[in-house]
Design a protein around this motif. Sequence first.
Motif, PDB file in Angstrom:
ATOM      1  N   THR A   1       0.847  -1.182   0.000  1.00 33.79           N
ATOM      2  CA  THR A   1       0.000   0.000   0.000  1.00 33.79           C
ATOM      3  C   THR A   1       0.888   1.240   0.000  1.00 33.79           C
ATOM      4  N   GLU A   2       0.278   2.425   0.013  1.00 26.19           N
ATOM      5  CA  GLU A   2       1.055   3.661   0.022  1.00 26.19           C
ATOM      6  C   GLU A   2       1.835   3.834   1.324  1.00 26.19           C
ATOM      7  N   THR A   3       1.318   3.298   2.422  1.00 31.49           N
ATOM      8  CA  THR A   3       1.948   3.526   3.726  1.00 31.49           C
ATOM      9  C   THR A   3       2.792   2.363   4.222  1.00 31.49           C
ATOM     10  N   GLY A   4       2.565   1.163   3.692  1.00 31.01           N
ATOM     11  CA  GLY A   4       3.321   0.024   4.186  1.00 31.01           C
ATOM     12  C   GLY A   4       3.117  -1.224   3.357  1.00 31.01           C
ATOM     13  N   ILE A   5       3.916  -2.238   3.668  1.00 30.20           N
ATOM     14  CA  ILE A   5       3.838  -3.540   3.007  1.00 30.20           C
ATOM     15  C   ILE A   5       3.391  -4.554   4.049  1.00 30.20           C
ATOM     16  N   VAL A   6       2.332  -5.282   3.763  1.00 27.71           N
ATOM     17  CA  VAL A   6       1.777  -6.239   4.711  1.00 27.71           C
ATOM     18  C   VAL A   6       2.164  -7.651   4.290  1.00 27.71           C
ATOM     19  N   ILE A   7       2.746  -8.415   5.217  1.00 25.70           N
ATOM     20  CA  ILE A   7       3.094  -9.819   4.997  1.00 25.70           C
ATOM     21  C   ILE A   7       2.232 -10.651   5.941  1.00 25.70           C
ATOM     22  N   GLU A   8       1.352 -11.460   5.395  1.00 23.84           N
ATOM     23  CA  GLU A   8       0.453 -12.277   6.212  1.00 23.84           C
ATOM     24  C   GLU A   8       0.740 -13.756   5.995  1.00 23.84           C
ATOM     25  N   PRO A   9       0.861 -14.526   7.077  1.00 20.19           N
ATOM     26  CA  PRO A   9       1.027 -15.974   6.904  1.00 20.19           C
ATOM     27  C   PRO A   9      -0.259 -16.581   6.351  1.00 20.19           C
ATOM     28  N   VAL A  10      -0.136 -17.459   5.397  1.00 23.31           N
ATOM     29  CA  VAL A  10      -1.316 -18.091   4.802  1.00 23.31           C
ATOM     30  C   VAL A  10      -1.979 -19.021   5.811  1.00 23.31           C
ATOM     31  N   GLU A  11      -1.166 -19.686   6.631  1.00 22.13           N
ATOM     32  CA  GLU A  11      -1.687 -20.565   7.677  1.00 22.13           C
ATOM     33  C   GLU A  11      -0.999 -20.247   9.007  1.00 22.13           C
ATOM     34  N   GLY A  12      -1.714 -20.500  10.106  1.00 26.06           N
ATOM     35  CA  GLY A  12      -1.109 -20.382  11.423  1.00 26.06           C
ATOM     36  C   GLY A  12      -1.005 -18.982  11.980  1.00 26.06           C
ATOM     37  N   ALA A  13      -1.793 -18.035  11.450  1.00 24.80           N
ATOM     38  CA  ALA A  13      -1.753 -16.679  11.992  1.00 24.80           C
ATOM     39  C   ALA A  13      -2.187 -16.677  13.457  1.00 24.80           C
ATOM     40  N   THR A  14      -1.449 -15.947  14.284  1.00 24.34           N
ATOM     41  CA  THR A  14      -1.684 -15.969  15.731  1.00 24.34           C
ATOM     42  C   THR A  14      -2.557 -14.825  16.226  1.00 24.34           C
TER      43      THR A  14
ATOM     44  N   PHE B   1       3.223 -14.269  12.920  1.00 22.61           N
ATOM     45  CA  PHE B   1       3.035 -12.819  12.934  1.00 22.61           C
ATOM     46  C   PHE B   1       2.509 -12.330  11.587  1.00 22.61           C
ATOM     47  N   THR B   2       1.652 -11.329  11.616  1.00 26.52           N
ATOM     48  CA  THR B   2       1.419 -10.479  10.457  1.00 26.52           C
ATOM     49  C   THR B   2       2.397  -9.319  10.567  1.00 26.52           C
ATOM     50  N   VAL B   3       3.180  -9.105   9.536  1.00 24.71           N
ATOM     51  CA  VAL B   3       4.220  -8.074   9.571  1.00 24.71           C
ATOM     52  C   VAL B   3       3.825  -6.913   8.659  1.00 24.71           C
ATOM     53  N   VAL B   4       3.925  -5.710   9.196  1.00 23.85           N
ATOM     54  CA  VAL B   4       3.712  -4.503   8.402  1.00 23.85           C
ATOM     55  C   VAL B   4       5.030  -3.746   8.337  1.00 23.85           C
ATOM     56  N   ILE B   5       5.631  -3.672   7.165  1.00 23.49           N
ATOM     57  CA  ILE B   5       6.862  -2.900   6.964  1.00 23.49           C
ATOM     58  C   ILE B   5       6.447  -1.486   6.567  1.00 23.49           C
ATOM     59  N   THR B   6       6.849  -0.501   7.348  1.00 27.35           N
ATOM     60  CA  THR B   6       6.435   0.859   7.056  1.00 27.35           C
ATOM     61  C   THR B   6       7.219   1.428   5.867  1.00 27.35           C
ATOM     62  N   LYS B   7       6.620   2.425   5.231  1.00 32.49           N
ATOM     63  CA  LYS B   7       7.300   3.198   4.196  1.00 32.49           C
ATOM     64  C   LYS B   7       7.507   4.602   4.766  1.00 32.49           C
ATOM     65  N   PRO B   8       8.645   4.831   5.430  1.00 34.41           N
ATOM     66  CA  PRO B   8       8.848   6.079   6.173  1.00 34.41           C
ATOM     67  C   PRO B   8       8.850   7.321   5.282  1.00 34.41           C
TER      68      PRO B   8
ATOM     69  N   THR C   1      -1.598   4.306  12.011  1.00 42.88           N
ATOM     70  CA  THR C   1      -1.500   4.436  10.550  1.00 42.88           C
ATOM     71  C   THR C   1      -1.118   3.101   9.923  1.00 42.88           C
ATOM     72  N   PHE C   2      -0.285   2.355  10.627  1.00 43.50           N
ATOM     73  CA  PHE C   2       0.229   1.099  10.083  1.00 43.50           C
ATOM     74  C   PHE C   2      -0.557  -0.116  10.592  1.00 43.50           C
ATOM     75  N   THR C   3      -0.990  -0.076  11.839  1.00 49.76           N
ATOM     76  CA  THR C   3      -1.777  -1.210  12.350  1.00 49.76           C
ATOM     77  C   THR C   3      -3.114  -1.307  11.634  1.00 49.76           C
ATOM     78  N   ALA C   4      -3.598  -0.181  11.115  1.00 47.36           N
ATOM     79  CA  ALA C   4      -4.870  -0.196  10.381  1.00 47.36           C
ATOM     80  C   ALA C   4      -4.792  -1.031   9.110  1.00 47.36           C
ATOM     81  N   LEU C   5      -3.574  -1.299   8.635  1.00 42.72           N
ATOM     82  CA  LEU C   5      -3.409  -2.107   7.427  1.00 42.72           C
ATOM     83  C   LEU C   5      -3.687  -3.583   7.679  1.00 42.72           C
ATOM     84  N   ALA C   6      -3.757  -3.989   8.956  1.00 41.68           N
ATOM     85  CA  ALA C   6      -4.028  -5.384   9.314  1.00 41.68           C
ATOM     86  C   ALA C   6      -5.058  -5.413  10.442  1.00 41.68           C
TER      87      ALA C   6
END
Length: 247
Positions: free
Chosen positions: A51-64, A94-101, A115-120
Motif C-alpha cells: 500500500t502507500e503507507t506500508g507492506i503487509v506480509i500475512e502468513p497463509v496458515e497459522g496466523a496468531t 506474525f502479520t508483519v507490516v513494513i512501514t514506508k517512512p 497508521t500502520f496497524t490499520a493495514l491489518a
Amino acid sequence: MSRAIRILIAVASVIALLIVVFLAYAHTVMQGERPEALEAWRDDAVEITSTETGIVIEPVEGATGEGLVFIPGAKVDPYAYLYKLSGVAEASGFTVVITKPTLNLAFFDQRPLSTFTALAPGVDDWYVGGHSLGGVRACQLAADGASGASDEPVVGLVLFGSYCADDLAESGPAVLSVAGSNDGLSTPEKVAGAAHLLPADAEFVELEGVNHADFGDYGVQPGDGVSTRDDAEVRREIAAAVAAFIG
C-alpha cells in the motif's frame, strides 16, 4: 536593486539549493534488488500486499492474531526486508507490516502507530520493531505505548542490529534484541552499552558472522563489517529467534 533585496535573493537561493540537495539525498535509497529480496514474492506460505503507507506480509496458515510493525533503517528500501521478514511471518505466525517512512528516514515519520496497524485490522496484539535507526524509532513508539501516549498499545519490541536511546528499563514492554557479531555499525559493543536502557528481562541474541546489512537484502553498506554467513541461514536464525521470543 537594493543591497537588502540582493541579500534576500541570495539567502533564498541557498535555502532552495539545500532543500534540493536534501531531497535528493533522502530519495537515494539502498535498494532491495538482490535475488533474496525478490524471493519472498514467490513464497506460497505468505501473502504480500503493498500500500502507500506500508507492506503487509500475512502468513497463509497459522496466523496468531499478533502483528509486528517494522521500521526500515535509514534510506533502506522497505522491500529490502521482505525476504527476512517473510521468514518471521512463517515461523511465528506474525502479520508483519513494513512501514514506508516519510522521506525514507524514520525520524521524519511522525505518523501515529495506528497508521500502520490499520493495514491489518485482524491483528489484536502489536509489537513494534526495526533495523538500525528504524529500531531507534521503534523504541520511541514502544516508550509511547508504555506511557499511554500512543494510540495503539504495544506488547513487545524487536530490534534488529539496533539499540534504544529511550529509557525503557522500568516501564517498557518485552524486548528482543538480535545483533550480528560482525556488525560494523550497530556493533556488539554499542548494543551492550545501551542494554541498561532495556528491561532486565530483555532477551539478547547475537548471530555469529552476521553484519549490519544481513538484516535486510540491499547489498554492501559503507562502514559495515564483512558477513561470513549464507543469507538463507541468517533468515532462518532471525525467524527462529523471533518465534522463540513470542513462544
